[in-house]
Motif scaffolding. Structure first.
Motif, PDB file in Angstrom:
ATOM      1  N   SER A 158       0.398  -1.171  -0.110  1.00 62.97           N
ATOM      2  CA  SER A 158      -0.276   0.165  -0.465  1.00 62.97           C
ATOM      3  C   SER A 158       0.776   0.934  -0.100  1.00 62.97           C
ATOM      4  N   GLN A 159       0.682   2.156  -0.616  1.00 64.86           N
ATOM      5  CA  GLN A 159       1.895   3.261  -1.522  1.00 64.86           C
ATOM      6  C   GLN A 159       1.104   4.614  -0.515  1.00 64.86           C
ATOM      7  N   VAL A 160       1.494   4.655   0.757  1.00 62.32           N
ATOM      8  CA  VAL A 160       0.732   5.701   1.348  1.00 62.32           C
ATOM      9  C   VAL A 160       1.526   5.904   2.263  1.00 62.32           C
ATOM     10  N   PHE A 161       1.853   7.692   2.697  1.00 63.67           N
ATOM     11  CA  PHE A 161       2.518   7.904   4.163  1.00 63.67           C
ATOM     12  C   PHE A 161       2.551   7.765   5.061  1.00 63.67           C
ATOM     13  N   THR A 162       1.312   7.443   5.444  1.00 71.27           N
ATOM     14  CA  THR A 162       0.408   6.921   7.172  1.00 71.27           C
ATOM     15  C   THR A 162      -0.579   6.067   6.937  1.00 71.27           C
ATOM     16  N   HIS A 163       0.085   5.480   7.993  1.00 74.75           N
ATOM     17  CA  HIS A 163      -1.747   4.434   8.402  1.00 74.75           C
ATOM     18  C   HIS A 163      -2.132   4.651   9.347  1.00 74.75           C
ATOM     19  N   ASN A 164      -2.694   6.363   9.414  1.00 70.27           N
ATOM     20  CA  ASN A 164      -3.204   6.561  10.637  1.00 70.27           C
ATOM     21  C   ASN A 164      -4.654   7.004   9.832  1.00 70.27           C
ATOM     22  N   CYS A 165      -5.397   6.473  10.659  1.00 72.16           N
ATOM     23  CA  CYS A 165      -7.213   6.412  10.263  1.00 72.16           C
ATOM     24  C   CYS A 165      -8.244   7.100  12.000  1.00 72.16           C
ATOM     25  N   SER A 166      -8.903   8.095  11.158  1.00 68.54           N
ATOM     26  CA  SER A 166      -9.807   8.519  12.257  1.00 68.54           C
ATOM     27  C   SER A 166     -10.966   8.000  12.227  1.00 68.54           C
ATOM     28  N   ILE A 167     -10.943   6.638  12.979  1.00 73.68           N
ATOM     29  CA  ILE A 167     -13.299   5.714  12.909  1.00 73.68           C
ATOM     30  C   ILE A 167     -13.868   6.779  13.760  1.00 73.68           C
ATOM     31  N   ASP A 168     -14.717   7.313  12.595  1.00 74.02           N
ATOM     32  CA  ASP A 168     -16.037   7.911  14.328  1.00 74.02           C
ATOM     33  C   ASP A 168     -17.421   7.096  14.379  1.00 74.02           C
ATOM     34  N   LEU A 169     -17.623   6.046  13.562  1.00 75.04           N
ATOM     35  CA  LEU A 169     -18.220   5.031  13.588  1.00 75.04           C
ATOM     36  C   LEU A 169     -18.080   3.985  13.229  1.00 75.04           C
ATOM     37  N   SER A 170     -18.029   2.639  14.332  1.00 71.75           N
ATOM     38  CA  SER A 170     -18.349   1.774  13.955  1.00 71.75           C
ATOM     39  C   SER A 170     -18.991   1.182  14.813  1.00 71.75           C
ATOM     40  N   GLY A 171     -19.544  -0.150  14.243  1.00 76.75           N
ATOM     41  CA  GLY A 171     -20.492  -0.920  14.524  1.00 76.75           C
ATOM     42  C   GLY A 171     -21.297  -1.785  13.926  1.00 76.75           C
ATOM     43  N   TRP A 172     -22.209  -2.885  14.848  1.00 76.53           N
ATOM     44  CA  TRP A 172     -22.637  -3.868  14.189  1.00 76.53           C
ATOM     45  C   TRP A 172     -24.319  -3.557  13.905  1.00 76.53           C
ATOM     46  N   SER A 173     -24.599  -4.541  13.201  1.00 75.64           N
ATOM     47  CA  SER A 173     -26.132  -4.059  13.289  1.00 75.64           C
ATOM     48  C   SER A 173     -27.326  -5.245  12.252  1.00 75.64           C
ATOM     49  N   LYS A 174     -28.102  -5.345  13.160  1.00 78.27           N
ATOM     50  CA  LYS A 174     -28.745  -6.412  11.974  1.00 78.27           C
ATOM     51  C   LYS A 174     -29.935  -6.454  11.276  1.00 78.27           C
ATOM     52  N   PRO A 175     -29.671  -6.232  10.351  1.00 78.50           N
ATOM     53  CA  PRO A 175     -30.795  -5.529   9.628  1.00 78.50           C
ATOM     54  C   PRO A 175     -32.818  -6.341   8.709  1.00 78.50           C
ATOM     55  N   ALA A 176     -32.245  -7.841   8.997  1.00 82.27           N
ATOM     56  CA  ALA A 176     -33.008  -8.596   8.985  1.00 82.27           C
ATOM     57  C   ALA A 176     -32.541 -10.007   9.213  1.00 82.27           C
ATOM     58  N   ALA A 177     -33.607 -10.814   9.769  1.00 82.08           N
ATOM     59  CA  ALA A 177     -33.579 -12.449  10.107  1.00 82.08           C
ATOM     60  C   ALA A 177     -32.320 -12.864   9.206  1.00 82.08           C
ATOM     61  N   GLN A 178     -31.320 -12.684  10.213  1.00 82.88           N
ATOM     62  CA  GLN A 178     -30.221 -13.745   9.790  1.00 82.88           C
ATOM     63  C   GLN A 178     -28.950 -13.036   9.138  1.00 82.88           C
ATOM     64  N   GLN A 179     -29.364 -11.699   9.228  1.00 82.98           N
ATOM     65  CA  GLN A 179     -28.327 -11.159   8.040  1.00 82.98           C
ATOM     66  C   GLN A 179     -27.362 -10.227   9.358  1.00 82.98           C
ATOM     67  N   LEU A 180     -26.578  -9.810   9.078  1.00 82.83           N
ATOM     68  CA  LEU A 180     -25.370  -8.838   9.959  1.00 82.83           C
ATOM     69  C   LEU A 180     -24.453  -7.808   9.080  1.00 82.83           C
ATOM     70  N   LYS A 181     -25.208  -6.512   9.703  1.00 84.17           N
ATOM     71  CA  LYS A 181     -24.495  -5.450   8.860  1.00 84.17           C
ATOM     72  C   LYS A 181     -23.244  -4.818   9.592  1.00 84.17           C
ATOM     73  N   TYR A 182     -21.827  -4.354   9.108  1.00 77.48           N
ATOM     74  CA  TYR A 182     -21.019  -3.799   9.083  1.00 77.48           C
ATOM     75  C   TYR A 182     -21.141  -2.551   9.327  1.00 77.48           C
ATOM     76  N   THR A 183     -20.637  -0.856   9.764  1.00 73.48           N
ATOM     77  CA  THR A 183     -20.861   0.124   8.793  1.00 73.48           C
ATOM     78  C   THR A 183     -19.599   0.883   9.750  1.00 73.48           C
ATOM     79  N   VAL A 184     -18.676   1.520   8.935  1.00 71.91           N
ATOM     80  CA  VAL A 184     -17.726   1.729   9.530  1.00 71.91           C
ATOM     81  C   VAL A 184     -17.384   3.333   8.796  1.00 71.91           C
TER      82      VAL A 184
END
Length: 243
Positions: A158-184
Protein backbone atom coordinates in the motif's frame (compact mmCIF):
# COMPACT_ATOMS: atom_id res chain seq x y z
CA UNK A 1 -12.94 25.74 -17.34
CA UNK A 2 -16.15 24.77 -15.49
CA UNK A 3 -15.91 21.68 -13.26
CA UNK A 4 -18.68 19.18 -12.55
CA UNK A 5 -19.17 16.46 -9.95
CA UNK A 6 -20.97 13.38 -11.25
CA UNK A 7 -22.51 11.15 -8.57
CA UNK A 8 -23.20 7.51 -9.33
CA UNK A 9 -24.00 4.16 -7.77
CA UNK A 10 -23.13 0.74 -9.12
CA UNK A 11 -23.16 -2.98 -8.55
CA UNK A 12 -19.52 -3.96 -8.86
CA UNK A 13 -19.94 -7.67 -9.64
CA UNK A 14 -19.06 -7.37 -13.33
CA UNK A 15 -16.23 -4.85 -12.92
CA UNK A 16 -12.55 -4.98 -12.04
CA UNK A 17 -12.89 -1.97 -9.78
CA UNK A 18 -13.85 1.67 -10.02
CA UNK A 19 -10.95 3.34 -11.78
CA UNK A 20 -9.55 2.60 -15.22
CA UNK A 21 -7.37 -0.49 -15.70
CA UNK A 22 -5.67 -1.80 -18.80
CA UNK A 23 -7.66 -4.48 -20.64
CA UNK A 24 -10.31 -4.84 -17.93
CA UNK A 25 -13.90 -3.61 -17.55
CA UNK A 26 -14.22 -0.89 -14.91
CA UNK A 27 -16.88 1.58 -13.81
CA UNK A 28 -14.77 4.47 -15.11
CA UNK A 29 -14.42 2.86 -18.53
CA UNK A 30 -18.17 2.33 -18.81
CA UNK A 31 -18.86 5.95 -17.85
CA UNK A 32 -16.22 7.32 -20.22
CA UNK A 33 -17.78 5.34 -23.08
CA UNK A 34 -21.25 6.65 -22.20
CA UNK A 35 -20.01 10.25 -22.07
CA UNK A 36 -18.24 9.84 -25.41
CA UNK A 37 -21.40 8.39 -26.96
CA UNK A 38 -23.55 11.23 -25.65
CA UNK A 39 -21.28 14.23 -26.17
CA UNK A 40 -19.10 12.99 -29.07
CA UNK A 41 -15.88 13.97 -27.28
CA UNK A 42 -13.68 12.34 -24.63
CA UNK A 43 -13.81 13.29 -20.95
CA UNK A 44 -10.94 13.09 -18.45
CA UNK A 45 -12.45 11.71 -15.23
CA UNK A 46 -10.93 12.00 -11.74
CA UNK A 47 -12.29 9.52 -9.20
CA UNK A 48 -13.16 10.10 -5.57
CA UNK A 49 -12.77 6.66 -3.96
CA UNK A 50 -11.29 3.51 -5.43
CA UNK A 51 -13.24 0.30 -4.98
CA UNK A 52 -11.82 -3.15 -5.71
CA UNK A 53 -13.17 -5.72 -8.14
CA UNK A 54 -16.61 -6.92 -7.09
CA UNK A 55 -17.17 -4.13 -4.54
CA UNK A 56 -20.35 -2.04 -4.83
CA UNK A 57 -21.15 1.62 -4.19
CA UNK A 58 -24.32 3.35 -3.11
CA UNK A 59 -22.52 6.64 -3.71
CA UNK A 60 -19.27 7.52 -5.43
CA UNK A 61 -18.04 10.44 -7.52
CA UNK A 62 -15.97 11.52 -10.47
CA UNK A 63 -15.23 15.08 -11.49
CA UNK A 64 -14.51 16.44 -14.95
CA UNK A 65 -13.92 19.77 -16.67
CA UNK A 66 -15.82 20.85 -19.78
CA UNK A 67 -17.14 23.90 -21.57
CA UNK A 68 -20.13 21.94 -22.82
CA UNK A 69 -23.55 23.02 -21.48
CA UNK A 70 -24.26 20.25 -18.93
CA UNK A 71 -27.80 20.08 -17.53
CA UNK A 72 -29.86 17.73 -15.35
CA UNK A 73 -31.42 16.20 -18.47
CA UNK A 74 -28.07 14.57 -19.16
CA UNK A 75 -28.59 12.36 -16.09
CA UNK A 76 -31.46 10.69 -17.95
CA UNK A 77 -29.48 10.55 -21.19
CA UNK A 78 -26.46 8.91 -19.57
CA UNK A 79 -28.59 6.38 -17.71
CA UNK A 80 -30.18 5.38 -21.00
CA UNK A 81 -26.71 4.57 -22.36
CA UNK A 82 -25.03 3.05 -19.30
CA UNK A 83 -25.41 -0.66 -18.44
CA UNK A 84 -28.11 -1.55 -15.91
CA UNK A 85 -25.61 -2.06 -13.08
CA UNK A 86 -24.41 1.58 -13.14
CA UNK A 87 -26.65 4.59 -12.42
CA UNK A 88 -25.87 8.31 -12.52
CA UNK A 89 -27.60 10.06 -9.59
CA UNK A 90 -26.71 13.67 -10.27
CA UNK A 91 -24.41 16.04 -12.14
CA UNK A 92 -23.68 19.38 -10.53
CA UNK A 93 -21.52 22.39 -11.25
CA UNK A 94 -18.88 23.05 -8.57
CA UNK A 95 -16.09 25.55 -8.16
CA UNK A 96 -13.15 25.24 -10.53
CA UNK A 97 -10.88 24.19 -7.65
CA UNK A 98 -13.17 21.55 -6.12
CA UNK A 99 -11.72 18.03 -6.06
CA UNK A 100 -13.93 14.98 -5.49
CA UNK A 101 -11.10 13.05 -3.83
CA UNK A 102 -9.14 15.60 -1.84
CA UNK A 103 -12.17 17.62 -0.70
CA UNK A 104 -13.86 14.57 0.84
CA UNK A 105 -13.88 14.76 4.65
CA UNK A 106 -14.60 11.07 5.11
CA UNK A 107 -16.23 7.94 3.78
CA UNK A 108 -18.66 5.38 5.11
CA UNK A 109 -18.65 1.68 4.25
CA UNK A 110 -21.13 -1.12 4.90
CA UNK A 111 -20.38 -4.84 4.92
CA UNK A 112 -23.21 -7.38 4.74
CA UNK A 113 -23.21 -10.95 6.02
CA UNK A 114 -26.06 -13.42 5.69
CA UNK A 115 -26.17 -16.64 7.69
CA UNK A 116 -29.02 -18.43 5.96
CA UNK A 117 -28.80 -19.35 2.29
CA UNK A 118 -30.45 -16.58 0.30
CA UNK A 119 -30.26 -16.40 -3.53
CA UNK A 120 -31.09 -12.68 -3.45
CA UNK A 121 -28.00 -11.92 -1.34
CA UNK A 122 -25.56 -13.95 -3.44
CA UNK A 123 -23.78 -10.97 -5.04
CA UNK A 124 -24.52 -8.49 -2.24
CA UNK A 125 -23.23 -10.22 0.88
CA UNK A 126 -21.03 -12.95 2.31
CA UNK A 127 -22.75 -16.24 3.08
CA UNK A 128 -21.32 -17.02 6.50
CA UNK A 129 -23.26 -19.89 8.13
CA UNK A 130 -21.30 -19.97 11.39
CA UNK A 131 -22.43 -19.20 14.91
CA UNK A 132 -21.42 -15.70 15.96
CA UNK A 133 -21.52 -13.93 19.30
CA UNK A 134 -23.08 -10.56 18.43
CA UNK A 135 -21.99 -8.92 21.68
CA UNK A 136 -18.37 -9.87 21.01
CA UNK A 137 -18.61 -8.44 17.50
CA UNK A 138 -19.90 -5.16 18.94
CA UNK A 139 -17.13 -5.10 21.52
CA UNK A 140 -14.49 -5.61 18.81
CA UNK A 141 -16.03 -2.84 16.69
CA UNK A 142 -15.91 -0.48 19.69
CA UNK A 143 -12.24 -1.29 20.31
CA UNK A 144 -11.33 0.06 16.87
CA UNK A 145 -12.36 3.59 17.84
CA UNK A 146 -9.60 3.59 20.49
CA UNK A 147 -6.87 3.37 17.82
CA UNK A 148 -5.58 5.48 14.95
CA UNK A 149 -2.74 3.36 13.48
CA UNK A 150 -4.21 0.63 11.28
CA UNK A 151 -1.02 -0.70 9.69
CA UNK A 152 -2.19 -4.25 10.45
CA UNK A 153 -5.21 -3.73 8.22
CA UNK A 154 -3.44 -2.33 5.16
CA UNK A 155 -2.58 -4.83 2.45
CA UNK A 156 1.06 -5.19 1.49
CA UNK A 157 2.48 -2.69 -1.00
CA UNK A 158 0.00 0.00 0.00
CA UNK A 159 1.73 3.16 -1.20
CA UNK A 160 0.72 5.60 1.52
CA UNK A 161 2.68 8.01 3.70
CA UNK A 162 0.74 7.18 6.87
CA UNK A 163 -1.43 4.37 8.17
CA UNK A 164 -3.28 6.66 10.56
CA UNK A 165 -7.06 6.83 10.25
CA UNK A 166 -9.63 8.41 12.54
CA UNK A 167 -12.66 6.13 12.91
CA UNK A 168 -15.74 7.96 14.19
CA UNK A 169 -18.35 5.23 13.64
CA UNK A 170 -17.89 1.48 14.02
CA UNK A 171 -20.68 -0.94 14.84
CA UNK A 172 -22.71 -4.01 13.91
CA UNK A 173 -26.46 -4.19 13.37
CA UNK A 174 -29.08 -6.74 12.32
CA UNK A 175 -30.96 -5.29 9.32
CA UNK A 176 -32.97 -8.49 8.79
CA UNK A 177 -33.34 -12.01 10.11
CA UNK A 178 -30.14 -13.99 9.70
CA UNK A 179 -28.30 -10.90 8.45
CA UNK A 180 -25.53 -8.77 9.94
CA UNK A 181 -24.26 -5.41 8.78
CA UNK A 182 -21.03 -3.70 9.76
CA UNK A 183 -20.91 0.10 9.40
CA UNK A 184 -17.67 2.04 9.61
CA UNK A 185 -16.95 5.71 8.93
CA UNK A 186 -13.53 7.38 8.96
CA UNK A 187 -11.62 10.32 7.55
CA UNK A 188 -9.67 7.90 5.32
CA UNK A 189 -9.28 4.19 4.64
CA UNK A 190 -6.32 2.03 3.69
CA UNK A 191 -6.25 -0.50 0.87
CA UNK A 192 -8.16 -3.60 1.98
CA UNK A 193 -8.83 -2.08 5.40
CA UNK A 194 -12.57 -2.71 5.76
CA UNK A 195 -12.36 -6.31 4.59
CA UNK A 196 -9.44 -6.88 6.93
CA UNK A 197 -11.36 -5.41 9.84
CA UNK A 198 -14.44 -7.53 9.12
CA UNK A 199 -12.50 -10.75 8.65
CA UNK A 200 -10.58 -10.29 11.88
CA UNK A 201 -13.64 -9.25 13.90
CA UNK A 202 -15.46 -12.36 12.72
CA UNK A 203 -12.73 -14.42 14.34
CA UNK A 204 -13.61 -12.65 17.59
CA UNK A 205 -17.30 -13.35 16.99
CA UNK A 206 -16.56 -17.03 16.46
CA UNK A 207 -14.40 -17.06 19.62
CA UNK A 208 -11.35 -18.09 17.65
CA UNK A 209 -9.47 -15.15 19.15
CA UNK A 210 -10.16 -13.06 22.25
CA UNK A 211 -10.63 -9.32 22.47
CA UNK A 212 -7.14 -9.08 23.96
CA UNK A 213 -5.75 -10.98 20.97
CA UNK A 214 -7.69 -8.62 18.68
CA UNK A 215 -5.99 -5.68 20.39
CA UNK A 216 -2.65 -7.41 19.93
CA UNK A 217 -3.27 -7.70 16.17
CA UNK A 218 -4.03 -3.96 15.96
CA UNK A 219 -0.99 -3.02 18.02
CA UNK A 220 1.35 -5.40 16.18
CA UNK A 221 1.25 -3.19 13.05
CA UNK A 222 1.74 -6.35 10.98
CA UNK A 223 -0.70 -7.12 8.18
CA UNK A 224 0.16 -10.83 8.23
CA UNK A 225 -1.73 -11.13 11.53
CA UNK A 226 -5.07 -9.80 10.21
CA UNK A 227 -7.59 -11.83 8.21
CA UNK A 228 -8.11 -10.48 4.68
CA UNK A 229 -10.04 -13.51 3.41
CA UNK A 230 -13.31 -11.52 3.42
CA UNK A 231 -14.77 -11.59 -0.12
CA UNK A 232 -15.59 -8.36 -1.98
CA UNK A 233 -19.28 -8.84 -2.73
CA UNK A 234 -20.45 -7.92 0.78
CA UNK A 235 -18.72 -4.52 0.72
CA UNK A 236 -20.49 -1.28 -0.19
CA UNK A 237 -19.09 2.23 -0.32
CA UNK A 238 -22.16 3.85 1.21
CA UNK A 239 -21.29 7.53 1.36
CA UNK A 240 -18.61 10.06 0.44
CA UNK A 241 -18.78 12.86 2.99
CA UNK A 242 -18.01 16.39 1.82
CA UNK A 243 -19.54 18.53 4.56
Amino acid sequence: MPRFFIELSYKGTAYHGFQIQENAPTVQLALEKALLTLFKEPFALTGSSRTDAGVHALQNYFHFDTNLPITEKHVYNLNAILPEDIAVRSIRLVSDTSHCRFDALGREYHYYIYQQKDPFMKDRGWYYPFELDFDLLQAAAAVLKEYTDFTSFAKRNSQVFTHNCSIDLSGWSKPAAQQLKYTVSANRFLRGMVRGLVGTMLKVGRKQISLDEFRYIIEAKDCTKADFSTPPQGLFLAKVIFS
